[in-house]
Design a protein around this motif. Sequence first.
Motif, PDB file in Angstrom:
ATOM      1  N   PRO A 107      77.947  41.719  46.711  1.00 14.18           N
ATOM      2  CA  PRO A 107      79.335  41.693  46.242  1.00 14.18           C
ATOM      3  C   PRO A 107      79.399  41.346  44.756  1.00 14.18           C
ATOM      4  O   PRO A 107      78.707  40.441  44.301  1.00 14.18           O
ATOM      5  N   ALA A 108      80.219  42.096  44.015  1.00 11.37           N
ATOM      6  CA  ALA A 108      80.370  41.833  42.578  1.00 11.37           C
ATOM      7  C   ALA A 108      81.690  41.140  42.273  1.00 11.37           C
ATOM      8  O   ALA A 108      81.864  40.615  41.168  1.00 11.37           O
ATOM      9  N   ASN A 109      82.632  41.147  43.219  1.00 13.71           N
ATOM     10  CA  ASN A 109      83.877  40.382  43.107  1.00 13.71           C
ATOM     11  C   ASN A 109      84.642  40.596  41.802  1.00 13.71           C
ATOM     12  O   ASN A 109      85.151  39.654  41.208  1.00 13.71           O
ATOM     13  N   GLY A 110      84.692  41.832  41.321  1.00 14.43           N
ATOM     14  CA  GLY A 110      85.462  42.132  40.116  1.00 14.43           C
ATOM     15  C   GLY A 110      84.768  41.800  38.815  1.00 14.43           C
ATOM     16  O   GLY A 110      85.394  41.823  37.757  1.00 14.43           O
ATOM     17  N   ARG A 111      83.482  41.503  38.853  1.00 14.66           N
ATOM     18  CA  ARG A 111      82.735  41.215  37.614  1.00 14.66           C
ATOM     19  C   ARG A 111      82.849  42.406  36.678  1.00 14.66           C
ATOM     20  O   ARG A 111      82.671  43.546  37.084  1.00 14.66           O
ATOM     21  N   ARG A 113      65.996  40.124  40.586  1.00 17.23           N
ATOM     22  CA  ARG A 113      67.368  39.769  40.226  1.00 17.23           C
ATOM     23  C   ARG A 113      68.160  41.052  40.000  1.00 17.23           C
ATOM     24  O   ARG A 113      67.607  42.055  39.558  1.00 17.23           O
ATOM     25  N   VAL A 114      69.437  40.988  40.288  1.00 16.90           N
ATOM     26  CA  VAL A 114      70.372  42.026  39.864  1.00 16.90           C
ATOM     27  C   VAL A 114      71.276  41.337  38.845  1.00 16.90           C
ATOM     28  O   VAL A 114      71.826  40.271  39.118  1.00 16.90           O
ATOM     29  N   GLU A 115      71.373  41.941  37.663  1.00 20.21           N
ATOM     30  CA  GLU A 115      72.086  41.325  36.552  1.00 20.21           C
ATOM     31  C   GLU A 115      73.096  42.296  35.951  1.00 20.21           C
ATOM     32  O   GLU A 115      72.949  43.508  36.083  1.00 20.21           O
ATOM     33  N   THR A 116      74.096  41.738  35.280  1.00 17.87           N
ATOM     34  CA  THR A 116      75.091  42.545  34.580  1.00 17.87           C
ATOM     35  C   THR A 116      75.180  42.100  33.124  1.00 17.87           C
ATOM     36  O   THR A 116      74.802  40.987  32.778  1.00 17.87           O
ATOM     37  N   SER A 117      75.694  43.010  32.299  1.00 16.28           N
ATOM     38  CA  SER A 117      75.829  42.710  30.879  1.00 16.28           C
ATOM     39  C   SER A 117      76.982  43.512  30.295  1.00 16.28           C
ATOM     40  O   SER A 117      77.267  44.626  30.747  1.00 16.28           O
ATOM     41  N   LEU A 118      77.630  42.941  29.301  1.00 13.08           N
ATOM     42  CA  LEU A 118      78.662  43.655  28.561  1.00 13.08           C
ATOM     43  C   LEU A 118      78.067  44.462  27.417  1.00 13.08           C
ATOM     44  O   LEU A 118      78.606  45.482  27.021  1.00 13.08           O
ATOM     45  N   ASP A 119      76.925  43.983  26.871  1.00 13.88           N
ATOM     46  CA  ASP A 119      76.356  44.593  25.672  1.00 13.88           C
ATOM     47  C   ASP A 119      74.908  45.057  25.812  1.00 13.88           C
ATOM     48  O   ASP A 119      74.338  45.580  24.862  1.00 13.88           O
ATOM     49  N   GLY A 120      74.279  44.863  26.959  1.00 10.13           N
ATOM     50  CA  GLY A 120      72.884  45.268  27.145  1.00 10.13           C
ATOM     51  C   GLY A 120      71.890  44.276  26.563  1.00 10.13           C
ATOM     52  O   GLY A 120      70.694  44.520  26.580  1.00 10.13           O
ATOM     53  N   LYS A 121      72.376  43.141  26.073  1.00 11.26           N
ATOM     54  CA  LYS A 121      71.503  42.121  25.477  1.00 11.26           C
ATOM     55  C   LYS A 121      71.596  40.800  26.229  1.00 11.26           C
ATOM     56  O   LYS A 121      70.570  40.215  26.568  1.00 11.26           O
ATOM     57  N   GLN A 157      73.808  38.346  32.806  1.00 10.78           N
ATOM     58  CA  GLN A 157      74.278  37.335  33.748  1.00 10.78           C
ATOM     59  C   GLN A 157      73.782  37.705  35.141  1.00 10.78           C
ATOM     60  O   GLN A 157      73.903  38.860  35.559  1.00 10.78           O
ATOM     61  N   LYS A 158      73.262  36.705  35.832  1.00 13.08           N
ATOM     62  CA  LYS A 158      72.758  36.935  37.178  1.00 13.08           C
ATOM     63  C   LYS A 158      73.911  37.194  38.131  1.00 13.08           C
ATOM     64  O   LYS A 158      74.866  36.440  38.198  1.00 13.08           O
ATOM     65  N   LEU A 159      73.795  38.279  38.887  1.00 12.32           N
ATOM     66  CA  LEU A 159      74.740  38.587  39.948  1.00 12.32           C
ATOM     67  C   LEU A 159      74.131  38.216  41.302  1.00 12.32           C
ATOM     68  O   LEU A 159      74.814  37.752  42.201  1.00 12.32           O
ATOM     69  N   TYR A 160      72.800  38.378  41.395  1.00 16.10           N
ATOM     70  CA  TYR A 160      72.087  38.130  42.655  1.00 16.10           C
ATOM     71  C   TYR A 160      70.623  37.871  42.334  1.00 16.10           C
ATOM     72  O   TYR A 160      70.079  38.459  41.402  1.00 16.10           O
ATOM     73  N   ALA A 161      69.993  37.016  43.107  1.00 12.04           N
ATOM     74  CA  ALA A 161      68.549  36.784  42.962  1.00 12.04           C
ATOM     75  C   ALA A 161      67.976  36.397  44.318  1.00 12.04           C
ATOM     76  O   ALA A 161      68.649  35.741  45.120  1.00 12.04           O
ATOM     77  N   VAL A 197      74.177  47.392  34.328  1.00 17.28           N
ATOM     78  CA  VAL A 197      73.695  46.743  35.544  1.00 17.28           C
ATOM     79  C   VAL A 197      72.204  47.018  35.605  1.00 17.28           C
ATOM     80  O   VAL A 197      71.755  48.144  35.361  1.00 17.28           O
ATOM     81  N   ARG A 198      71.424  45.980  35.932  1.00 18.11           N
ATOM     82  CA  ARG A 198      69.984  46.229  36.070  1.00 18.11           C
ATOM     83  C   ARG A 198      69.396  45.453  37.239  1.00 18.11           C
ATOM     84  O   ARG A 198      69.870  44.383  37.603  1.00 18.11           O
TER      85      ARG A 198
END
Length: 184
Positions: free
Chosen positions: A154-158, A127-135, A138-142, A163-164
Motif C-alpha cells: 500500500p502506498a496510501n497516497g504517497r 526495499r521499495v522506495e519512492t522519490s520526487l527527484d530521483g536523488k 524514502q522507504k515505502l516497504y522493506a 519508484v524503485r
Amino acid sequence: MVLLLAAGGAVAYRWKTDAAASLVPAATATPPPPSAGVPSAAVSRSPRPVTGKINPDLDNLSLQAICTASGVEDDAWQPKFACDGDQTSRWSSAFEDKQWLRADLRRRWELTTVTVTWERSYAVSYRVETSLDGKAWQKLYATAKGKGGSVTIPANGRVARYVRMFGLKRVNQSGYSLRELEIR
C-alpha cells in the motif's frame, strides 16, 4: 526644493532652485518594527504541500514509465521488460546483491499501490522506495524475509515521480529476476 533620502544612508541631497546641490546630514533611519509587515528571519513559513496527479482509474503507471536498472544479465532481460504489463517477460539483474530497478513516471503521481512480482530468482532482502527527484529516496516497504511471488504494497497516497526496487540480498547466485513492477 526636493529632498531625496537613500535607504539606510546617512547623506541626503537637497536640490535648490538655482540648480546647485549641496550635501546635508540626514537623520539616521530606524528600521520598522517586525509587526510593520517586514518578515523577520525567525519567522518560518509552512512548506507548500507536495501534490501529485491523481490516478482515479488506477491505471498501471509503469506502462508509461522509463525503466532503468543498475545492471542487467543480458540484452534479453532489459529493465523495460519489468514495466511492460507482460507477466511472461522480465528484468534480470547483474549477478550481484546490491542491484536496483527504477521507474521514472515522468511526473508526480499520488500512488495507491506498488506490486513487485518475482520470478524464481527473487530478493530475500529488499526495499521499495519512492522519490520526487530521483536523488532523495524514502522507504515505502522493506523486508529481510522475502519469499518471492507477488507482493502488493500500500502506498496510501504517497506522492512520487520515481519508484524503485532496491535488492540487498539474493535468494541464489543468479541475479534478481523481476517479472513486473506495477505502480498504481
